[in-house]
Structures are given as C-alpha cells and as structure tokens.
Design a protein around this motif. Structure first.
Motif, PDB file in Angstrom:
ATOM      1  N   LEU A  91      39.382  30.692  52.314  1.00  0.00           N
ATOM      2  CA  LEU A  91      38.944  29.778  51.261  1.00  0.00           C
ATOM      3  C   LEU A  91      37.489  29.405  51.444  1.00  0.00           C
ATOM      4  CD1 LEU A  91      42.011  27.421  50.936  1.00  0.00           C
ATOM      5  CD2 LEU A  91      41.221  29.147  49.321  1.00  0.00           C
ATOM      6  N   TYR A  98      45.275  33.623  48.401  1.00  0.00           N
ATOM      7  CA  TYR A  98      45.696  34.580  49.420  1.00  0.00           C
ATOM      8  C   TYR A  98      47.192  34.758  49.302  1.00  0.00           C
ATOM      9  CZ  TYR A  98      46.176  29.914  51.167  1.00  0.00           C
ATOM     10  OH  TYR A  98      46.447  28.579  51.243  1.00  0.00           O
ATOM     11  N   THR A 122      36.313  28.839  33.659  1.00  0.00           N
ATOM     12  CA  THR A 122      35.133  28.183  34.225  1.00  0.00           C
ATOM     13  C   THR A 122      33.839  28.799  33.713  1.00  0.00           C
ATOM     14  OG1 THR A 122      34.918  29.648  36.119  1.00  0.00           O
ATOM     15  CG2 THR A 122      36.352  27.734  36.382  1.00  0.00           C
ATOM     16  N   LYS A 124      30.703  29.820  31.763  1.00  0.00           N
ATOM     17  CA  LYS A 124      29.868  29.148  30.785  1.00  0.00           C
ATOM     18  C   LYS A 124      28.836  30.084  30.204  1.00  0.00           C
ATOM     19  CE  LYS A 124      30.298  24.712  32.906  1.00  0.00           C
ATOM     20  NZ  LYS A 124      30.473  25.429  34.181  1.00  0.00           N
ATOM     21  N   LEU A 135      26.962  29.826  26.662  1.00  0.00           N
ATOM     22  CA  LEU A 135      27.950  29.209  25.781  1.00  0.00           C
ATOM     23  C   LEU A 135      27.689  27.722  25.577  1.00  0.00           C
ATOM     24  CD1 LEU A 135      31.186  30.947  27.083  1.00  0.00           C
ATOM     25  CD2 LEU A 135      29.673  31.656  25.230  1.00  0.00           C
ATOM     26  N   LEU A 136      26.846  27.158  26.405  1.00  0.00           N
ATOM     27  CA  LEU A 136      26.567  25.732  26.251  1.00  0.00           C
ATOM     28  C   LEU A 136      25.366  25.477  25.349  1.00  0.00           C
ATOM     29  CD1 LEU A 136      27.415  24.430  29.808  1.00  0.00           C
ATOM     30  CD2 LEU A 136      28.577  23.880  27.669  1.00  0.00           C
ATOM     31  N   ARG A 138      24.176  27.889  23.503  1.00  0.00           N
ATOM     32  CA  ARG A 138      24.394  28.831  22.399  1.00  0.00           C
ATOM     33  C   ARG A 138      23.168  29.681  22.129  1.00  0.00           C
ATOM     34  NH1 ARG A 138      28.513  27.119  18.138  1.00  0.00           N
ATOM     35  NH2 ARG A 138      30.181  26.455  19.501  1.00  0.00           N
ATOM     36  N   GLU A 155      28.598  32.797  17.031  1.00  0.00           N
ATOM     37  CA  GLU A 155      30.044  33.040  17.004  1.00  0.00           C
ATOM     38  C   GLU A 155      30.352  34.527  16.903  1.00  0.00           C
ATOM     39  OE1 GLU A 155      32.343  30.886  17.513  1.00  0.00           O
ATOM     40  OE2 GLU A 155      31.359  28.944  17.198  1.00  0.00           O
TER      41      GLU A 155
ATOM     42  N   LEU B  91      43.894  20.608  50.469  1.00  0.00           N
ATOM     43  CA  LEU B  91      43.339  21.479  49.430  1.00  0.00           C
ATOM     44  C   LEU B  91      44.408  21.855  48.422  1.00  0.00           C
ATOM     45  CD1 LEU B  91      41.028  23.819  51.495  1.00  0.00           C
ATOM     46  CD2 LEU B  91      40.356  22.031  49.891  1.00  0.00           C
ATOM     47  N   ASN B  92      45.594  22.140  48.939  1.00  0.00           N
ATOM     48  CA  ASN B  92      46.666  22.534  48.036  1.00  0.00           C
ATOM     49  C   ASN B  92      47.084  21.405  47.110  1.00  0.00           C
ATOM     50  OD1 ASN B  92      46.844  25.140  48.852  1.00  0.00           O
ATOM     51  ND2 ASN B  92      48.511  24.799  50.318  1.00  0.00           N
ATOM     52  N   SER B 121      29.666  20.029  36.789  1.00  0.00           N
ATOM     53  CA  SER B 121      29.287  21.332  36.250  1.00  0.00           C
ATOM     54  C   SER B 121      30.497  22.076  35.687  1.00  0.00           C
ATOM     55  CB  SER B 121      28.585  22.160  37.313  1.00  0.00           C
ATOM     56  OG  SER B 121      29.544  22.713  38.180  1.00  0.00           O
ATOM     57  N   THR B 122      31.713  21.626  36.010  1.00  0.00           N
ATOM     58  CA  THR B 122      32.869  22.311  35.446  1.00  0.00           C
ATOM     59  C   THR B 122      33.322  21.668  34.143  1.00  0.00           C
ATOM     60  OG1 THR B 122      34.535  20.925  36.505  1.00  0.00           O
ATOM     61  CG2 THR B 122      33.722  22.821  37.771  1.00  0.00           C
ATOM     62  N   LYS B 124      33.777  20.521  30.480  1.00  0.00           N
ATOM     63  CA  LYS B 124      33.491  21.124  29.191  1.00  0.00           C
ATOM     64  C   LYS B 124      33.694  20.132  28.057  1.00  0.00           C
ATOM     65  CE  LYS B 124      34.676  25.736  30.543  1.00  0.00           C
ATOM     66  NZ  LYS B 124      35.581  25.167  31.569  1.00  0.00           N
ATOM     67  N   LEU B 135      32.011  20.156  24.451  1.00  0.00           N
ATOM     68  CA  LEU B 135      30.697  20.761  24.687  1.00  0.00           C
ATOM     69  C   LEU B 135      30.647  22.231  24.290  1.00  0.00           C
ATOM     70  CD1 LEU B 135      29.837  19.173  28.140  1.00  0.00           C
ATOM     71  CD2 LEU B 135      29.274  18.357  25.844  1.00  0.00           C
ATOM     72  N   LEU B 136      31.798  22.821  24.072  1.00  0.00           N
ATOM     73  CA  LEU B 136      31.808  24.236  23.690  1.00  0.00           C
ATOM     74  C   LEU B 136      31.789  24.428  22.188  1.00  0.00           C
ATOM     75  CD1 LEU B 136      34.132  25.758  26.412  1.00  0.00           C
ATOM     76  CD2 LEU B 136      31.712  26.217  26.036  1.00  0.00           C
ATOM     77  N   THR B 137      32.604  23.659  21.486  1.00  0.00           N
ATOM     78  CA  THR B 137      32.574  23.782  20.026  1.00  0.00           C
ATOM     79  C   THR B 137      31.531  22.846  19.433  1.00  0.00           C
ATOM     80  OG1 THR B 137      34.181  22.025  19.682  1.00  0.00           O
ATOM     81  CG2 THR B 137      35.047  24.239  20.028  1.00  0.00           C
ATOM     82  N   ARG B 138      31.084  21.895  20.231  1.00  0.00           N
ATOM     83  CA  ARG B 138      30.098  20.900  19.802  1.00  0.00           C
ATOM     84  C   ARG B 138      30.633  19.993  18.711  1.00  0.00           C
ATOM     85  NH1 ARG B 138      24.187  22.468  20.463  1.00  0.00           N
ATOM     86  NH2 ARG B 138      24.270  23.248  22.586  1.00  0.00           N
ATOM     87  N   LYS B 148      32.641  17.439  12.520  1.00  0.00           N
ATOM     88  CA  LYS B 148      31.578  18.402  12.737  1.00  0.00           C
ATOM     89  C   LYS B 148      30.269  17.633  12.884  1.00  0.00           C
ATOM     90  CE  LYS B 148      29.580  22.525  10.930  1.00  0.00           C
ATOM     91  NZ  LYS B 148      28.761  22.854   9.748  1.00  0.00           N
ATOM     92  N   GLU B 151      23.464  19.893  14.944  1.00  0.00           N
ATOM     93  CA  GLU B 151      22.940  20.143  16.281  1.00  0.00           C
ATOM     94  C   GLU B 151      22.261  18.904  16.863  1.00  0.00           C
ATOM     95  OE1 GLU B 151      21.086  24.025  16.517  1.00  0.00           O
ATOM     96  OE2 GLU B 151      19.934  23.279  18.239  1.00  0.00           O
TER      97      GLU B 151
END
Lengths: 222, 222
Positions: A91, A98, A122, A124, A135-136, A138, A155, B91-92, B121-122, B124, B135-138, B148, B151
């Motif tokens: 890890l 694993y 994950t 981006k 993707l963030l 665009r 798109e 961790l598990n 950072s992960t 979305k 953050l992906l489709t905005r 909607k 921008e």
DNA sequence: AGAAAAAATGAAAAATTTTTCATAATTGTT
DNA sequence: AACAATTATGAAAAATTTTTCATTTTTTCT
C-alpha cells in the motif's frame, strides 16, 4: 478494457488470461518484471495484476517504479501468503489492492473491477496523444497552448474520448451531448464536429476525428 | 480550517489544541468516542485526529461509524505503538493515515495538511446547506431542482463557497473569476452577484450572499 | 464515369451570455 | 436628517455560442 497480468507461474498466468478474455477483457501476459516494465511503458492498461515474486525485477519494485514514472494505473498485487507487513509495504508503494494466493477468478475479477471503477471516478483529466482534456476547467491543453472549448465542443470531445476507437453514431452524440433524441432535420452534430475538428487541427496538426460514412464518427489517437 | 481532536489524555489533547490554534486553525476537543460521534454529526470538520484507545467507543469504531454514515472527512488515527496489524485495520476501516505515539506537533501538522490537501483534490462537489455545486457538470442542485449556471455564475459561486464565511473583495473576485485586475470603471462583479443571488433565492428562498459595505461580500451558510 | 446519399462548409439567424450604462436604492457619516 | 459613497438594478449593447439553411464536396454504389 485491457489488463496486464504479470506472473511467472505459466499455469496461473494463462488461466487468468483465458478467464479475462472470456469476460470480454483483453489481456496481456508478462513473465518477469523487466518485461512488465517494458509493456507498461509501451502501452496503456486499465489495470495491472502483479505477482510479488517474479524473476528479474520484483513485483514491489515494478510497482514502485511505475508510480515514480507518474503512472497511476491501478495495480493489484498478488502475494503468496497473507503476509501483513507485505501488505503495508504494498500500500505504501502505491498498490491499490492485494490478493493472497490461492484465489478464485471471481475474486480477481471483483477486485479488478473495483479498482478500475475507483480509479476512473478519481480522474479529472482525460489524456490523449500529448493532449489533456481538463474536466474541471473544461479546456483542452495541447503541448503548446490552452484551448478554450465551448460547452458543446467540450461535451462532444469528452464523449469521443470516452469512446475512443469505437464508432459513435449521431444518435448517440445527439443524446449524450444535446440530451435530445436524434433528429434528421438538423445538422448541429455535423456543424459542431466541424468546429471541434478545426480547433483540434489548428492546434495539433492531427486529424483525430474520422468519419465512418453512413455510420458515424471514430476518434482515433495514440 | 477546523480540526477535531479526540483524545482522552487531557495533556496531549490540550497541547494539540493550543498548537492548532497557534497555527491559525480552529480546534475542538472530545475526550471519548461518544462525544466525538456527537460532535461529528453536529458540525463539519476539515480533519479528525482520533486516538485509538478512548473511553466508551473506541477510535476504530468511531472511524467505522463515520464512514458508514457516508462521511468522508479525513481521519488520522493515533496509535500508542507501532502495531502493524492495527495500521492495516485502520486503513481498511477508512482512516486516511495514522501516527504512532510519541509524535511531534510538526509531524501531526504535516500529516493533517497532507490528508486535507488530498481530500480536497478528490472532491467533485461542494456542498452547502442542502445544496450541491457539482464541479463536473457545473450545475447547482437544490433539494428541488437542478439549476443551470452560466460560466461566470459558476466560477463566482465556487469562489464564494471556497471562501465561505470570509469576506471576499471585488479585487479577489475580479482576479479569480475574470482573470483580470480589478477595474473600478466596470461593475460586472455587482451585476453577476445580482444574477447569482436571483438564481439562488428563486430556488432556495435564502439569502446566502451578504454584502459587506465598503469591503466586499460574504457567503454565509449552514 | 455518373447518380444518389451522406457529410462538410460558410454564412446568416437565433439564442444566450457578458458587459456597459444610466439611474435608483442603500449604507455610513456627519 | 442630509450628504457622499457604495451597491443594486433594469435594460440596452456587445460579444459569444448555438442552430439553421443553402450549397458544395465527398463517398459509395452501380
């Protein structure tokens, strides 16, 4: 989906490969760490199944080097015994999961699917050739510059990249990009493809979007 | 940044809290697992520092329950000894990192910052109140509907959410959203704030964007 | 090679977003 | 309460994006 199996026990390796093919995956086998590293640097895989004890370069070392090369392809390590300190090490070195031997193919498949799913969620950016679709923001980053895409262009390109190498029909594009059932009275798809092609070609000098006459388009790259 | 410290050894807990405050973080202390779970369900933290051995409900159990509740706040476990099987278990169960005692505050700080950075950072989506900025489709999802955003509206709302509770100046907005140095000859910021307010209020019946006369705006929620 | 179908294109029209501008409303200060 | 500074607003202007349309080009099939 393309899986790399790195395993020196020929029986196990071949059985895995057969099973993957039967599931509709494509699979490549390497029997030692050296070959594995070559294969990994030469082509892209959706996941790597990596035995711990393999000739020349150990699995753990392969894993480490792959990550050092900033390659984040999901890696599942196969360990002979349920050796806990190995797991920690795995890890820490960047493996994603694993599996301890002996294992069933069902288990392998389930874990593979899990790491691939996790990995994709994950992401981006989508990379192709030397370009990156962010993707963030665009935007499209070519080696030279950052290109602003309109929403439809974004798109459209995203859908192409998600279906790279496969024919996509105008019906599919119409539904995915425009959220509309396809209508033959408009040619927005063609017009937008034209505009996207123009931006892509102006900035990369390559023709990524081929037309499949009577069928749709194919995005071809790398 | 708000850190929850869950630790029954009063000395350690208080020292951690003091140190965090000195670094400009806000910090809350709980001395057992039960209190910790309450605190976690009542407010949002940027990270949780969780001792393994605490009264009533163990750290590992707290961790497990937090994750079961679909709460992904970064958790760092504190373990008394470098017990490897504990680490695996941690961790598990969804902990993000672990620190073995004794530790220096520098180490804690570095790890905290690392898990927070990684976590952010992960992400979305950014949630506020019962709404979600995707953050992906905005788009903005309120409990009732999907809105909607243009921008500029999206970038503006995103910046507000990233600075929720703090005054943001027009200079900041101008630079972040418009990538332009602030100019007093235009009032685009005001106009866009107005439009965003309108969409927000029409769909949530709440006034999230307060103006700080002479200073800028503050986004207030939950 | 020629015809028919499909796709590409340039340019106009329509729709949407962004920005400007004039004016009104609000806030803080005296 | 009156004034100045700041912010809010409606509506027009400008810019950009999306869509339509007429025409040209390409492809496939005979």
């Amino acid at each position: 989906m393309k899986i790399l199996v790195v395993e020196d026990e020929v029986q196990i390796a071949d059985s895995l490969k057969k099973n993957f093919l039967a599931e509709g995956y494509s699979a490549q086998v390497c029997y030692d760490g050296e070959d594995a590293l070559k294969a990994i640097s030469n082509s892209e895989f959706d996941a790597i199944l990596l035995d711990w004890r393999i000739p020349k370069i150990s699995g753990i070392e392969v894993c480490k080097r792959v990550r050092e090369a900033k390659n984040e392809t999901p890696i599942i390590l196969l360990t002979a015994l349920s050796d806990i300190s190995n797991k920690i090490q795995a890890l820490n070195l960047g493996a994603d999961d694993y599996i301890t031997k002996p294992f069933s193919f069902e288990e392998v498949l389930a874990r593979i699917q899990a790491v691939i799913r996790r990995y994709k969620s994950t992401l981006k950016v989508i990379e192709f050739d030397n370009n990156v679709l962010d993707l963030l923001t665009r935007n499209l980053r070519t080696p030279d510059e950052e290109i602003k895409l309109t929403e439809k262009e974004f798109e459209l390109l995203k859908f192409f990249l998600e279906n790279k190498g496969n024919i996509v029909t105008k019906e599919q594009l119409s539904e995915d990009v425009w959220k509309l059932p396809f209508s033959p009275t408009t040619n927005i798809v063609e017009v937008t493809v034209k505009n996207l092609r123009k931006k892509l070609e102006a900035n990369t000098n390559k023709k990524y979007i081929k037309t499949a006459y009577g069928e749709g388009y194919i995005f071809i790259s790398e």
